[in-house]
Design a protein around this motif. Structure first.
Motif, PDB file in Angstrom:
ATOM      1  N   GLY A   1      -5.576   3.908  -3.780  1.00 25.84           N
ATOM      2  CA  GLY A   1      -4.252   3.300  -3.906  1.00 25.84           C
ATOM      3  C   GLY A   1      -4.254   1.812  -3.692  1.00 25.84           C
ATOM      4  O   GLY A   1      -3.247   1.148  -3.903  1.00 25.84           O
ATOM      5  N   VAL A   2      -5.363   1.254  -3.213  1.00 23.27           N
ATOM      6  CA  VAL A   2      -5.405  -0.181  -2.955  1.00 23.27           C
ATOM      7  C   VAL A   2      -5.403  -0.921  -4.284  1.00 23.27           C
ATOM      8  O   VAL A   2      -6.158  -0.567  -5.195  1.00 23.27           O
ATOM      9  CB  VAL A   2      -6.671  -0.531  -2.128  1.00 23.27           C
ATOM     10  N   GLY A   3      -4.603  -1.957  -4.375  1.00 16.49           N
ATOM     11  CA  GLY A   3      -4.520  -2.745  -5.580  1.00 16.49           C
ATOM     12  C   GLY A   3      -3.473  -2.263  -6.553  1.00 16.49           C
ATOM     13  O   GLY A   3      -3.215  -2.924  -7.553  1.00 16.49           O
ATOM     14  N   ASN A   4      -2.874  -1.148  -6.266  1.00 17.05           N
ATOM     15  CA  ASN A   4      -1.816  -0.627  -7.141  1.00 17.05           C
ATOM     16  C   ASN A   4      -0.507  -1.266  -6.732  1.00 17.05           C
ATOM     17  O   ASN A   4      -0.005  -1.035  -5.612  1.00 17.05           O
ATOM     18  CB  ASN A   4      -1.738   0.900  -6.998  1.00 17.05           C
ATOM     19  N   PRO A   5       0.078  -2.089  -7.618  1.00 22.33           N
ATOM     20  CA  PRO A   5       1.309  -2.802  -7.228  1.00 22.33           C
ATOM     21  C   PRO A   5       2.447  -1.852  -6.838  1.00 22.33           C
ATOM     22  O   PRO A   5       3.205  -2.138  -5.902  1.00 22.33           O
ATOM     23  CB  PRO A   5       1.654  -3.606  -8.493  1.00 22.33           C
ATOM     24  N   GLN A   6       2.587  -0.800  -7.567  1.00 16.14           N
ATOM     25  CA  GLN A   6       3.664   0.146  -7.267  1.00 16.14           C
ATOM     26  C   GLN A   6       3.485   0.764  -5.888  1.00 16.14           C
ATOM     27  O   GLN A   6       4.433   0.895  -5.093  1.00 16.14           O
ATOM     28  CB  GLN A   6       3.709   1.249  -8.346  1.00 16.14           C
ATOM     29  N   VAL A   7       2.241   1.119  -5.588  1.00 16.29           N
ATOM     30  CA  VAL A   7       1.955   1.716  -4.280  1.00 16.29           C
ATOM     31  C   VAL A   7       2.210   0.703  -3.184  1.00 16.29           C
ATOM     32  O   VAL A   7       2.790   1.000  -2.134  1.00 16.29           O
ATOM     33  CB  VAL A   7       0.499   2.227  -4.239  1.00 16.29           C
ATOM     34  N   GLU A   8       1.741  -0.546  -3.399  1.00 11.23           N
ATOM     35  CA  GLU A   8       1.935  -1.583  -2.395  1.00 11.23           C
ATOM     36  C   GLU A   8       3.413  -1.853  -2.143  1.00 11.23           C
ATOM     37  O   GLU A   8       3.859  -2.090  -1.014  1.00 11.23           O
ATOM     38  CB  GLU A   8       1.220  -2.866  -2.839  1.00 11.23           C
ATOM     39  N   LEU A   9       4.215  -1.827  -3.236  1.00 14.27           N
ATOM     40  CA  LEU A   9       5.651  -2.063  -3.114  1.00 14.27           C
ATOM     41  C   LEU A   9       6.311  -0.975  -2.276  1.00 14.27           C
ATOM     42  O   LEU A   9       7.111  -1.234  -1.368  1.00 14.27           O
ATOM     43  CB  LEU A   9       6.284  -2.151  -4.504  1.00 14.27           C
ATOM     44  N   GLU A  10       5.995   0.294  -2.585  1.00 11.99           N
ATOM     45  CA  GLU A  10       6.588   1.401  -1.823  1.00 11.99           C
ATOM     46  C   GLU A  10       6.123   1.384  -0.378  1.00 11.99           C
ATOM     47  O   GLU A  10       6.872   1.756   0.550  1.00 11.99           O
ATOM     48  CB  GLU A  10       6.223   2.723  -2.490  1.00 11.99           C
ATOM     49  N   LEU A  11       4.875   0.966  -0.175  1.00 14.94           N
ATOM     50  CA  LEU A  11       4.358   0.895   1.194  1.00 14.94           C
ATOM     51  C   LEU A  11       5.146  -0.117   2.017  1.00 14.94           C
ATOM     52  O   LEU A  11       5.507   0.121   3.178  1.00 14.94           O
ATOM     53  CB  LEU A  11       2.877   0.518   1.159  1.00 14.94           C
TER      54      LEU A  11
END
Length: 223
Positions: free
Chosen positions: A202-212
């Motif tokens: 999941g690292v580097g995934n903008p969508q994942v980072e945003l939700e995190l």
């Protein structure tokens, strides 16, 4: 109507007027009972005095009657003996005794009527005393029940369902269930395997980072 009876009517009227407004009706009833008892005692004493006085008047009346009859017989005897002057004296004393007899008879009759009226008043007061006393016992029991109810309401009335054991354990169950759910969720994540829980997934995934970041802010706000 006698003075005693007028006093009784005023007392009853006062009781009837204030009983419903009294904060403690039993206390007011006790005051009435005490006053009535004192009136009964005084009336009984008065009745005894009337009885003694009536007996004295009756005795004076009967003695005057006997004196009248005696003087009349003496006048007859004197006339038979030819003693007219003695007959006149006897008749004069007879008239005096007859006047005393009428006077004492009237006094005795008036005293007897007053005593009968007093007896009726005494009977009424005794009856009223007993009726009010019985009511006093009833209202005393009701007031005691009310005081006990008020004490119970004051002591236990504020305890709602949340203060009961089942309510307390229900909240504890909800809290523990929430903690258990979090623990299971974390366990499921960790048991998903090295690929699932690996540090690079999941690292580097903008969508994942945003939700995190959104989750971090939400947790930071206590949501």
């Amino acid at each position: 109507m006698s003075i005693i009876r007028r006093v009784r009517d005023i007392t009853l009227a006062t009781l009837n007027e204030h009983l419903e407004k009294a904060e403690d009706p039993v206390k007011l009833i006790d005051q009435f009972l005490w006053a009535t008892r004192e009136e009964i005692i005084q009336s009984e004493r008065l009745h005894a005095q009337y009885s003694t006085h009536g007996q004295h008047l009756k005795m004076q009346w009967l003695q005057a009657e006997q004196q009248k009859e005696k003087r009349e017989q003496q006048a007859v005897t004197a006339l038979k003996a030819g003693e007219e002057q003695l007959a006149r004296i006897a008749l004069h004393e007879k008239a005096s005794a007859e006047e005393r007899s009428a006077q004492y008879r009237d006094l005795y009759e008036q005293s007897r009527l007053n005593m009968e009226d007093l007896e009726k008043t005494l009977q009424e007061m005794r009856s009223e005393y007993q009726i009010v006393y019985d009511k006093r016992e009833y209202y005393s029991a009701r007031m005691e029940s009310l005081k006990l109810q008020q004490r119970m309401n004051s002591r236990y009335g504020a305890v709602g369902s949340s203060g009961k054991p089942e309510g307390m354990f229900r909240r504890l169950d909800d809290r523990i269930s929430g903690l258990e759910h979090e623990a299971r969720s974390l366990r499921d994540l960790r048991q998903g395997g090295p690929d699932y829980a690996g540090p690079q997934r999941g690292v580097g995934n903008p969508q994942v980072e945003l939700e995190l970041e959104q989750l971090k802010r939400k947790l930071g706000q206590g949501g």
